[in-house]
Design a protein around this motif. Structure first.
Motif, PDB file in Angstrom:
ATOM      1  N   ASN A 165      57.025  52.793  57.488  1.00  0.00           N
ATOM      2  CA  ASN A 165      58.134  52.833  56.538  1.00  0.00           C
ATOM      3  C   ASN A 165      59.276  51.927  56.958  1.00  0.00           C
ATOM      4  OD1 ASN A 165      56.947  54.545  54.775  1.00  0.00           O
ATOM      5  ND2 ASN A 165      57.935  56.398  55.522  1.00  0.00           N
ATOM      6  N   ASN A 166      59.532  51.867  58.270  1.00  0.00           N
ATOM      7  CA  ASN A 166      60.616  51.020  58.759  1.00  0.00           C
ATOM      8  C   ASN A 166      60.295  49.548  58.574  1.00  0.00           C
ATOM      9  OD1 ASN A 166      62.557  52.856  59.582  1.00  0.00           O
ATOM     10  ND2 ASN A 166      61.587  53.196  61.552  1.00  0.00           N
ATOM     11  N   ARG A 167      59.021  49.222  58.577  1.00  0.00           N
ATOM     12  CA  ARG A 167      58.638  47.828  58.415  1.00  0.00           C
ATOM     13  C   ARG A 167      58.629  47.402  56.949  1.00  0.00           C
ATOM     14  NH1 ARG A 167      56.741  44.869  62.483  1.00  0.00           N
ATOM     15  NH2 ARG A 167      56.251  45.867  64.462  1.00  0.00           N
ATOM     16  N   VAL A 168      58.260  48.312  56.063  1.00  0.00           N
ATOM     17  CA  VAL A 168      58.047  47.932  54.688  1.00  0.00           C
ATOM     18  C   VAL A 168      59.177  48.356  53.757  1.00  0.00           C
ATOM     19  CG1 VAL A 168      56.485  48.141  52.725  1.00  0.00           C
ATOM     20  CG2 VAL A 168      55.564  48.054  55.039  1.00  0.00           C
ATOM     21  N   ARG A 169      59.650  49.584  53.877  1.00  0.00           N
ATOM     22  CA  ARG A 169      60.656  50.109  52.970  1.00  0.00           C
ATOM     23  C   ARG A 169      62.065  49.947  53.554  1.00  0.00           C
ATOM     24  NH1 ARG A 169      59.533  55.585  50.085  1.00  0.00           N
ATOM     25  NH2 ARG A 169      61.064  54.559  48.747  1.00  0.00           N
ATOM     26  N   LEU A 170      62.926  49.398  52.772  1.00  0.00           N
ATOM     27  CA  LEU A 170      64.293  49.181  53.209  1.00  0.00           C
ATOM     28  C   LEU A 170      65.251  49.956  52.310  1.00  0.00           C
ATOM     29  CD1 LEU A 170      64.126  45.341  53.768  1.00  0.00           C
ATOM     30  CD2 LEU A 170      64.166  47.091  55.534  1.00  0.00           C
ATOM     31  N   SER A 171      66.338  50.388  52.873  1.00  0.00           N
ATOM     32  CA  SER A 171      67.341  51.125  52.119  1.00  0.00           C
ATOM     33  C   SER A 171      68.176  50.179  51.274  1.00  0.00           C
ATOM     34  CB  SER A 171      68.245  51.885  53.104  1.00  0.00           C
ATOM     35  OG  SER A 171      69.457  52.232  52.496  1.00  0.00           O
ATOM     36  N   GLY A 172      68.344  50.545  49.990  1.00  0.00           N
ATOM     37  CA  GLY A 172      69.207  49.751  49.122  1.00  0.00           C
ATOM     38  C   GLY A 172      70.626  49.738  49.637  1.00  0.00           C
ATOM     39  N   PHE A 173      71.065  50.853  50.206  1.00  0.00           N
ATOM     40  CA  PHE A 173      72.410  50.935  50.776  1.00  0.00           C
ATOM     41  C   PHE A 173      72.558  49.940  51.916  1.00  0.00           C
ATOM     42  CE2 PHE A 173      75.043  52.646  54.239  1.00  0.00           C
ATOM     43  CZ  PHE A 173      76.278  52.688  53.612  1.00  0.00           C
ATOM     44  N   ARG A 174      71.555  49.879  52.781  1.00  0.00           N
ATOM     45  CA  ARG A 174      71.616  48.945  53.923  1.00  0.00           C
ATOM     46  C   ARG A 174      71.640  47.498  53.445  1.00  0.00           C
ATOM     47  NH1 ARG A 174      72.866  51.411  58.843  1.00  0.00           N
ATOM     48  NH2 ARG A 174      71.671  53.325  59.090  1.00  0.00           N
ATOM     49  N   TYR A 175      70.847  47.213  52.409  1.00  0.00           N
ATOM     50  CA  TYR A 175      70.805  45.836  51.918  1.00  0.00           C
ATOM     51  C   TYR A 175      72.135  45.462  51.261  1.00  0.00           C
ATOM     52  CZ  TYR A 175      69.196  41.539  49.738  1.00  0.00           C
ATOM     53  OH  TYR A 175      69.057  40.219  49.357  1.00  0.00           O
ATOM     54  N   THR A 176      72.701  46.388  50.498  1.00  0.00           N
ATOM     55  CA  THR A 176      74.008  46.145  49.889  1.00  0.00           C
ATOM     56  C   THR A 176      75.045  45.832  50.965  1.00  0.00           C
ATOM     57  OG1 THR A 176      73.534  47.589  48.010  1.00  0.00           O
ATOM     58  CG2 THR A 176      75.857  47.148  48.495  1.00  0.00           C
ATOM     59  N   LYS A 177      75.001  46.599  52.040  1.00  0.00           N
ATOM     60  CA  LYS A 177      75.940  46.365  53.138  1.00  0.00           C
ATOM     61  C   LYS A 177      75.719  44.985  53.750  1.00  0.00           C
ATOM     62  CE  LYS A 177      77.842  48.531  57.291  1.00  0.00           C
ATOM     63  NZ  LYS A 177      77.751  49.664  58.243  1.00  0.00           N
ATOM     64  N   ALA A 178      74.451  44.553  53.830  1.00  0.00           N
ATOM     65  CA  ALA A 178      74.151  43.224  54.377  1.00  0.00           C
ATOM     66  C   ALA A 178      74.713  42.123  53.489  1.00  0.00           C
ATOM     67  CB  ALA A 178      72.642  43.051  54.525  1.00  0.00           C
ATOM     68  N   ILE A 179      74.777  42.387  52.182  1.00  0.00           N
ATOM     69  CA  ILE A 179      75.291  41.393  51.246  1.00  0.00           C
ATOM     70  C   ILE A 179      76.811  41.276  51.352  1.00  0.00           C
ATOM     71  CG2 ILE A 179      75.562  40.791  48.800  1.00  0.00           C
ATOM     72  CD1 ILE A 179      72.923  42.341  48.289  1.00  0.00           C
ATOM     73  N   VAL A 180      77.493  42.399  51.420  1.00  0.00           N
ATOM     74  CA  VAL A 180      78.957  42.395  51.305  1.00  0.00           C
ATOM     75  C   VAL A 180      79.701  42.471  52.634  1.00  0.00           C
ATOM     76  CG1 VAL A 180      78.814  43.434  49.012  1.00  0.00           C
ATOM     77  CG2 VAL A 180      79.124  44.916  51.005  1.00  0.00           C
ATOM     78  N   ARG A 181      78.967  42.659  53.733  1.00  0.00           N
ATOM     79  CA  ARG A 181      79.613  42.717  55.053  1.00  0.00           C
ATOM     80  C   ARG A 181      78.803  41.915  56.071  1.00  0.00           C
ATOM     81  NH1 ARG A 181      83.071  44.859  52.529  1.00  0.00           N
ATOM     82  NH2 ARG A 181      84.247  46.764  52.942  1.00  0.00           N
ATOM     83  N   LYS A 182      79.503  41.380  57.038  1.00  0.00           N
ATOM     84  CA  LYS A 182      78.837  40.725  58.150  1.00  0.00           C
ATOM     85  C   LYS A 182      78.344  41.800  59.109  1.00  0.00           C
ATOM     86  CE  LYS A 182      79.439  36.895  61.378  1.00  0.00           C
ATOM     87  NZ  LYS A 182      80.358  35.838  61.859  1.00  0.00           N
ATOM     88  N   ALA A 183      77.146  41.614  59.661  1.00  0.00           N
ATOM     89  CA  ALA A 183      76.570  42.607  60.570  1.00  0.00           C
ATOM     90  C   ALA A 183      77.483  42.831  61.767  1.00  0.00           C
ATOM     91  CB  ALA A 183      75.186  42.151  61.044  1.00  0.00           C
ATOM     92  N   ASN A 184      77.583  44.109  62.195  1.00  0.00           N
ATOM     93  CA  ASN A 184      78.418  44.477  63.348  1.00  0.00           C
ATOM     94  C   ASN A 184      79.891  44.141  63.133  1.00  0.00           C
ATOM     95  OD1 ASN A 184      76.171  45.390  64.633  1.00  0.00           O
ATOM     96  ND2 ASN A 184      76.128  43.818  66.213  1.00  0.00           N
ATOM     97  N   SER A 185      80.304  44.107  61.866  1.00  0.00           N
ATOM     98  CA  SER A 185      81.682  43.709  61.581  1.00  0.00           C
ATOM     99  C   SER A 185      82.108  44.273  60.228  1.00  0.00           C
ATOM    100  CB  SER A 185      81.788  42.184  61.561  1.00  0.00           C
ATOM    101  OG  SER A 185      83.035  41.758  61.065  1.00  0.00           O
ATOM    102  N   GLU A 186      83.411  44.334  60.009  1.00  0.00           N
ATOM    103  CA  GLU A 186      83.946  44.729  58.711  1.00  0.00           C
ATOM    104  C   GLU A 186      84.343  43.503  57.886  1.00  0.00           C
ATOM    105  OE1 GLU A 186      84.008  47.814  57.306  1.00  0.00           O
ATOM    106  OE2 GLU A 186      82.762  48.227  59.057  1.00  0.00           O
ATOM    107  N   GLU A 187      83.980  42.322  58.377  1.00  0.00           N
ATOM    108  CA  GLU A 187      84.295  41.091  57.656  1.00  0.00           C
ATOM    109  C   GLU A 187      83.575  41.072  56.315  1.00  0.00           C
ATOM    110  OE1 GLU A 187      83.482  36.290  58.055  1.00  0.00           O
ATOM    111  OE2 GLU A 187      83.615  37.508  59.881  1.00  0.00           O
TER     112      GLU A 187
END
Length: 258
Positions: free
Chosen positions: A73-95
């Motif tokens: 599941n960790n390899r194939v299914r991804l959380s929409g919430f996590r992906y949204t965060k990847a779009i609007v924020r820099k990883a490990n940052s609030e930028e």
């Protein structure tokens, strides 16, 4: 920075990521100074370990690892919430790196109850244009011309709403002003210029004028310089169609909204 130093820094940043984080090469600090060495270092990590999973071209994830390893599941299914965060924020940052547009934005702010089939975003990051995650579709438009940050994003969102509000037919007219008030609160002399540059046509400007007039009346705050500038840009004998939203504003007739 040498290739070994880049590799060490990339490894350090990946180790600090919260399991489940979705990220791109651009999220890594070394990408600005040496993009090739950064890509090579990341490639070695995901090909020689279970610490990074490649999701799509240019998109990676740090999976959750148990004593049994990385689950399917960790390899194939991804959380929409996590992906949204990847779009609007820099990883490990609030930028801030992006913002939502489309029907999803109207739903998020409460102007419509319709849940979109496709969630649309604008981001400064290089991401897949379209991606299906956890049963939802995500569409991302890359924009490197706009200065996307925590100050400008509310202005870009507000401009998008003003430019496209007439497309939304199920608006609760009682919520038009209360919903848009927080955006009006964010407008000052500097951001007003940015907002004006984002508005498409006189209809959006007339709608903004009606909102500011109502803001002055209900909040007791003067926005005379803004309303004066807007009145000079619209034509007195014209009608401006904004759809259902016009019924929810007290100054629609003054600003020729229909």
């Amino acid at each position: 920075m040498s290739r070994n130093s880049v590799a060490s820094q990339v490894r350090n940043e990946v180790d600090k990521m919260v399991p489940g984080t979705i990220f791109t090469v651009e999220d890594l600090s070394t990408s600005k100074s040496n993009i090739k060495a950064t890509k090579d270092a990341l490639y070695r990590i995901y090909t020689n370990s279970i610490d990074v999973v490649k999701v799509s071209d240019g998109l990676y994830s740090k999976p959750k690892v148990s004593t049994f390893g990385v689950s399917v599941n960790n390899r194939v299914r991804l959380s929409g919430f996590r992906y949204t965060k990847a779009i609007v924020r820099k990883a490990n940052s609030e930028e801030v790196t992006g913002y939502e547009v489309g029907d999803g934005l109207f739903n998020k702010v409460g102007l419509t109850t319709q849940v979109p089939m496709v969630k649309e975003y604008v981001s400064s990051k290089r991401l897949p244009r379209e991606l299906k995650i956890a049963g939802g579709y995500y569409r991302v438009k890359r924009d490197v011309k706009r200065d996307i940050n925590c100050v400008t994003v509310p202005i870009y969102e507000f401009a998008y709403i003003l430019n496209n509000i007439k497309k939304v037919q199920d608006i609760d007219i009682r919520q038009v002003y209360p919903t848009l008030k927080p955006y009006l609160d964010n407008v000052d002399d500097r951001t007003f210029k940015l907002l004006m540059g984002e508005l498409k046509g006189k209809t959006s400007k007339a709608l903004l004028g009606a909102l500011f007039s109502e803001y002055e009346q209900k909040e007791g705050v003067t926005r005379l310089s803004f309303t004066t500038a807007l009145k000079n840009l619209i034509e007195k004998n014209s009608k401006y169609t904004v759809g259902v939203a016009a019924k929810g504003l007290s100054f629609s007739k003054v600003w020729k909204l229909a």
